[in-house]
Design an enzyme around this catalytic site. Structure first.
Site, short mmCIF file in Angstrom:
data_model
loop_
_atom_site.label_atom_id
_atom_site.label_comp_id
_atom_site.label_asym_id
_atom_site.label_seq_id
_atom_site.Cartn_x
_atom_site.Cartn_y
_atom_site.Cartn_z
N GLN B 213 0.88 -1.17 0.00
CA GLN B 213 0.00 0.00 0.00
C GLN B 213 0.91 1.22 0.00
OE1 GLN B 213 -3.59 -0.53 0.19
NE2 GLN B 213 -2.99 -2.67 -0.14
N ALA B 254 -11.81 3.04 4.16
CA ALA B 254 -10.82 2.11 3.63
C ALA B 254 -9.98 2.75 2.52
CB ALA B 254 -11.51 0.86 3.12
N HIS B 255 -9.02 1.99 2.04
CA HIS B 255 -8.07 2.51 1.06
C HIS B 255 -8.73 2.92 -0.26
CE1 HIS B 255 -6.97 -1.89 -0.29
NE2 HIS B 255 -8.24 -1.77 -0.03
N ASN B 256 -8.24 4.03 -0.77
CA ASN B 256 -8.66 4.55 -2.08
C ASN B 256 -10.09 5.11 -2.10
OD1 ASN B 256 -6.45 2.34 -2.87
ND2 ASN B 256 -6.47 4.01 -4.36
#
Lengths: 373, 373, 373
Positions: B213, B254-256
């Site tokens: 990540q 969460a991511h993105n």
């Protein structure tokens, strides 16, 4: 994980089974009174030389699998025939006996740092009671008061003019913002945040403007709060947690919420702004309560329930749109029947049509019988 | 809790009711203009000598119970007949009046530490703007930039090459990992974590292998983030929170994820990876959004809803499998009728069978009437 | 936010497209092999000079919008006709290629502090392996053991007699209470709390009396735990997270829970006391499991599901009262049909009544036909 030793071999204490039975207020019902016992564990986790227990008949069948050398069992509970544990101690009150056994075998508590650790940062005009421990890297801002025998853990933050009572324990990393108040004999686990601003905004033009949150949080005596739970400060006055209430981990309590005494609030619950809980209220895990409602004394809210209106005292509610437990159960059972119901209605419709057509044609014999429904 | 003093007696200011009415842009509609007022609180929390308020007619009935000495009331709201509060101030805009009253009576903000506290650990090549405050035991890693007038609270962590803008406030214990960026006039409450790794793995053989990540988190200007909320760094690029968005406590982003401007994200919501929110989106408490969907501008998601597909701009959705609010309401009402429906269908089936049997037998009188249904 | 630079221009590396294709184990299917590529990003985030990727055909249509200069594409995926990206690299294994590309362009990891930072507070009888890094303001209590090459982040707390293995990374602000154990190659993100007391009380008279929690938490090798997750210590023995399991943010794992190996536990899940998960179990986000149940190996629990009973190995369950996925889907579809079903039954009831009345009157023509149903 190389080199993992036995977890349960706890403090090195060894007690003969006969002495143990006496210490627990029980009777040696089976086995050699000279056998040495050196620890305590659950039925599945216990090993040879250790004591385990059967807390109620629901779990008695697991006793057939345990490797423990001794069992504490309530007087009225029957053990499974396969249970070969050599030593049995019968006791009148299982929880009291367990408390005593735990005290006998518990590893020693880690000693709190004595006094104020040199790396702790303590501000001006701070008032400390007797026998206060302040751990490494803790930060205590100006005008804070801390009562006697209270332990402030490592890396705790106590904001400006906050007050902490006596015999209270704040674990590592607890953050308490300015002016909040914590009572006596309170336990707060790591990562808890007290006094974050309440979540309030008004839309002014195209921007959300913050509504000032000038109130505080008050935690009354004998409260316990689990890891990483957050309790927001009030807009005015105080968000309040009543005496003796116990709160689990990752719970969110919003501004101006009033929680009564001796409530149980289980993990990951959320309580929205200004909602009031009476005394002895129980909230199951992951329940959510909207704002500005009132939950009566001794009411019980089921796990994962969503509560959108007042709950009367003593009521038990559950469900996505919480309703009395019986209704909710009836609705759940009914929901399971729905796919079959759709088929039944379809068959019934066909039959009625046939009947109607036959009637119209003057011929009254239906083509086939179908007595579902 | 021994010695708890009045919570609401805030900063020692006393103002005569007549002067107060004028300061709030209102009119003294009732009472003695010389009465001294010394604090502000909610209707239930206020005591003698204090000001309270009726924000709308829904809560007006509580005014009959308040012990406040003065009330601010919007011009169009009628008070209950039982309301005996001696002083009434009528105002055209209740929120604006409350803002002014709050500012008058608010306790002074705790003063930020001046400059860099000696116990703070500041790395190399750190660039500080003017008038930056860095609290005790804060850790600022190498190559961090901090803008003018920004306050870094006690025990904050700012990772390698992270950037924080101007006039921003990071409360005690905020953790911002390497390279993440925070804008101007941002407020971040205690325990917030920005830039934890996104949750991504691929199964390789029998092991979950971590997907690197390498992205960051970007918090734009004027955002506020509540206690213990977590926002993960992107796999590539940035997880982004748009300008003016407000996020409550214990939210998981969460991511993105891409959150637009001026959104409201209420407590304990979760937004899964790569989902996009437009501008002015509102998420009710404990809602969950799956990944890779898009929520349009000004869409509203009800509390505790589960959203599994795109929501068009302006739509209001709710429910366990979120659908337009009207459908969801229709479904909920229908669900309550289900147990009765099952009984109705059973009775109907019996009747049809009787009718069919009678028809077959040539006798057409049904045994009894039943007109439910 | 003034002065925001390109996020994706990561570490200054520039690679010619032809060399890149070779490095990724792929083939330059289109474009100039001399074009320089200097970063990697998602399809929507990538800019000129950067590499992006199409991970599967589901997302291929987005390739028509990307501004990337080069794309990695699996061999079997067709690109949309509108895709004008100048350079295409076809690869046999997209995830492996992405891993290599990420490694090429990733910004350098922040260097861990060397040795024990002078502001860290390390107790007596602490055993440190080789090459251990302990960050600023970390607190390591007496008798702690830390293995080789392990990084203890800033402001971490390691309680009395806790044990951390080798090659493990604890991010800033992690709190691990006394006696808990963490294995090798574990990653724990900021704000995680291990070893808070389990939530257990007995009502004695009118007070909740705390049940001592003398057990620990054991985190086995290769586990990763997301930000602000909490795992409580056991009453006796250990709460255990098995080897290779990955846990997301804000998850709550209660006392005595046993999680098997290689499980995936997604954000905001909650697992109540003593529940056991087998190996390779997957829990969707915001799911909740009651206590004392067993989830079999390779079982899958849908997002937001409530699980109230055992789940057999390999089963996939979902829903508010989780049931096998097919049943749950059938119930959801049926629920959508309910409002229509109510109308159908009402019409059917009317028709049957008319038929019955007509029969009784000796006239058999129903008033109208209705063949819904």
């Amino acid at each position: 994980m190389a080199g993992e030793k036995r977890l349960n071999k706890t403090n090195g204490v060894e007690i003969a089974a006969g002495d143990l039975a006496e210490a627990l207020g029980g009777v040696l019902a089976k086995g050699d009174s000279a056998v040495n016992i050196s620890g305590i564990a659950g039925l599945r986790g216990a090993g040879p030389g250790e004591l385990s227990f059967v807390s109620d008949k629901k779990h008695a069948h697991i006793a057939a699998e345990t490797r423990a050398s001794a069992l504490i069992v309530p007087q009225h509970v029957h053990l499974p025939t396969g249970c070969t544990t050599p030593v049995l101690i019968r006791v009148p009150h299982i929880e009291a006996a367990l408390d005593r056994a735990t005290a006998l075998f518990a590893p020693p508590e880690p000693p709190p740092a004595e006094g104020v650790h040199p790396s702790a940062q303590v501000g001006r005009h701070v008032v400390l009671g007797e026998n206060v421990s302040i751990g490494p890297c803790a930060v205590v801002e100006d005008h804070v008061h801390i009562g006697d025998n209270t332990t402030i853990g490592a890396q705790v933050f106590l904001g400006y003019r906050s007050i902490v009572g006596s015999n209270t324990r704040l674990c590592a990393g607890v953050k308490i913002r300015h002016r909040c108040r914590v009572g006596d004999r309170v336990v707060i686990h790591p990562g808890v945040v007290l006094g974050g601003d309440g979540f309030g905004y008004t839309l002014q033009g195209r921007e959300h403007k913050k509504i000032p949150q000038i109130g505080i949080v008050v935690i009354e005596d004998d409260v316990e709060i689990g890891s990483n739970t957050t309790i927001d400060r009030a807009r005015f006055g105080a968000t309040r947690i009543g005496r003796g209430t116990k709160i689990d981990n990752l719970v969110m309590i919003a501004h101006n919420v009033q929680v009564g005494q001796h409530c149980i609030i289980t993990g990951q619950c959320g309580i929205a702004g200004s909602t009031e809980l009476g005394d002895y209220v129980m909230l199951g895990a992951q329940a959510g309560l909207i704002g500005h409602i009132r939950i009566g004394d001794k009411a019980m809210v089921g796990a994962r329930s969503g509560v959108a209106k007042d709950v009367p005292p003593g009521a038990a509610v559950m469900g996505a749109l919480a309703e009395p437990r019986q209704n909710a159960a009836r609705s759940m059972i009914a929901a399971k029947k729905l796919p079959n119901l759709i088929r039944t209605v379809r068959a019934l419709g066909k039959k009625v049509n046939q009947l109607a057509q036959a009637a119209e044609a003057g011929s009254l014999k239906p083509h086939k019988k179908d007595d579902r429904g």
